[in-house]
Scaffold this active site. Sequence first.
Site, PDB file in Angstrom:
ATOM      1  N   TYR A 149      50.877  45.290  44.287  1.00 52.19           N
ATOM      2  CA  TYR A 149      51.878  44.791  45.232  1.00 52.19           C
ATOM      3  C   TYR A 149      53.263  44.891  44.610  1.00 52.19           C
ATOM      4  O   TYR A 149      53.434  44.721  43.393  1.00 52.19           O
ATOM      5  CB  TYR A 149      51.619  43.316  45.570  1.00 52.19           C
ATOM      6  CG  TYR A 149      50.281  43.025  46.187  1.00 52.19           C
ATOM      7  CD1 TYR A 149      50.164  42.760  47.551  1.00 52.19           C
ATOM      8  CD2 TYR A 149      49.116  42.980  45.415  1.00 52.19           C
ATOM      9  CE1 TYR A 149      48.932  42.468  48.131  1.00 52.19           C
ATOM     10  CE2 TYR A 149      47.888  42.699  45.984  1.00 52.19           C
ATOM     11  CZ  TYR A 149      47.806  42.442  47.337  1.00 52.19           C
ATOM     12  OH  TYR A 149      46.587  42.155  47.896  1.00 52.19           O
ATOM     13  N   HIS A 157      52.177  43.231  51.703  1.00 50.83           N
ATOM     14  CA  HIS A 157      50.853  43.821  51.679  1.00 50.83           C
ATOM     15  C   HIS A 157      50.767  44.744  50.460  1.00 50.83           C
ATOM     16  O   HIS A 157      51.777  45.182  49.919  1.00 50.83           O
ATOM     17  CB  HIS A 157      50.596  44.631  52.953  1.00 50.83           C
ATOM     18  CG  HIS A 157      50.505  43.791  54.192  1.00 50.83           C
ATOM     19  ND1 HIS A 157      49.379  43.076  54.518  1.00 50.83           N
ATOM     20  CD2 HIS A 157      51.412  43.553  55.182  1.00 50.83           C
ATOM     21  CE1 HIS A 157      49.578  42.428  55.657  1.00 50.83           C
ATOM     22  NE2 HIS A 157      50.814  42.695  56.077  1.00 50.83           N
ATOM     23  N   LYS A 190      47.377  51.526  53.130  1.00 51.83           N
ATOM     24  CA  LYS A 190      47.513  51.691  51.683  1.00 51.83           C
ATOM     25  C   LYS A 190      47.336  53.158  51.326  1.00 51.83           C
ATOM     26  O   LYS A 190      46.666  53.911  52.024  1.00 51.83           O
ATOM     27  CB  LYS A 190      46.463  50.862  50.936  1.00 51.83           C
ATOM     28  CG  LYS A 190      46.549  49.361  51.160  1.00 51.83           C
ATOM     29  CD  LYS A 190      45.397  48.662  50.511  1.00 51.83           C
ATOM     30  CE  LYS A 190      45.429  47.168  50.756  1.00 51.83           C
ATOM     31  NZ  LYS A 190      45.426  46.798  52.173  1.00 51.83           N
TER      32      LYS A 190
END
Length: 244
Positions: A149, A157, A190
């Site tokens: 992070y 997120h 991601k």
Amino acid sequence: MQFTFQCKKKRCNFRNSNATPFPICEQGERYHGVLTGLSVEISDSTQSQSLHNNGCYGKGSKSRGGPASGDEDETLLLGLEESCFLAYYLKVLEIKNQSGTSVDWEGFLKVAQDLNDRFLENLACYLYLKSKNWVIKSGIKFGGDFLIYKQSPRNFHASFLVIVQTHSDLDYYQPKNLKGVQRVAETSDKDVLLLTVDCRTGLTVGQPKEDSSHIATPEALKEISVTETIVRRFNYSSFVQSKQ
């Protein structure tokens, strides 16, 4: 085309942003934890809150994130990599076993490698990511080794799902095998970060190259080589639009 990674903010805002990357200790003071086998447990509520608020280390034993349940018996659970980082690199954590005896580097390494024979590779990658000021959490939920992070998980997120590999893993991590991990990462916005570790450069003098299971001192890990690769699917339409 230049790569830019996601730093997606969460909608909710917290007063404590956990932006401090390292814990704050007065001169001579140390946090105290007990090595339970799978983790290092800090039972003092004041120390637990302080350690989590300064660097986002650990996870509450009764909470999703930090120790926030309000129960008096809630503890802070530290992963093996972050415990090792705090104890033997920052030297702000004292680790004892359940008998009350202090655990040195050799003893901790033996316990960690009994649980995970790839602990040294994971630790080398943890140190590498920490040097870049990432906040690091376990990635087992998404099938990886770490989640990283930009700042506190309360405010952001995760940007990357991290996969740790060695040179002996190169035959396994072919594109078709990474596709499943990549799809899991993409469903939660991601990217996949592949870290390749070469432990052969960090061996002690006289140690065979085939045996990388023993590192005499914490400082020896600085000789280990870590190479990063970002894995993304090529989107032709986005590429064409960016060129236009």
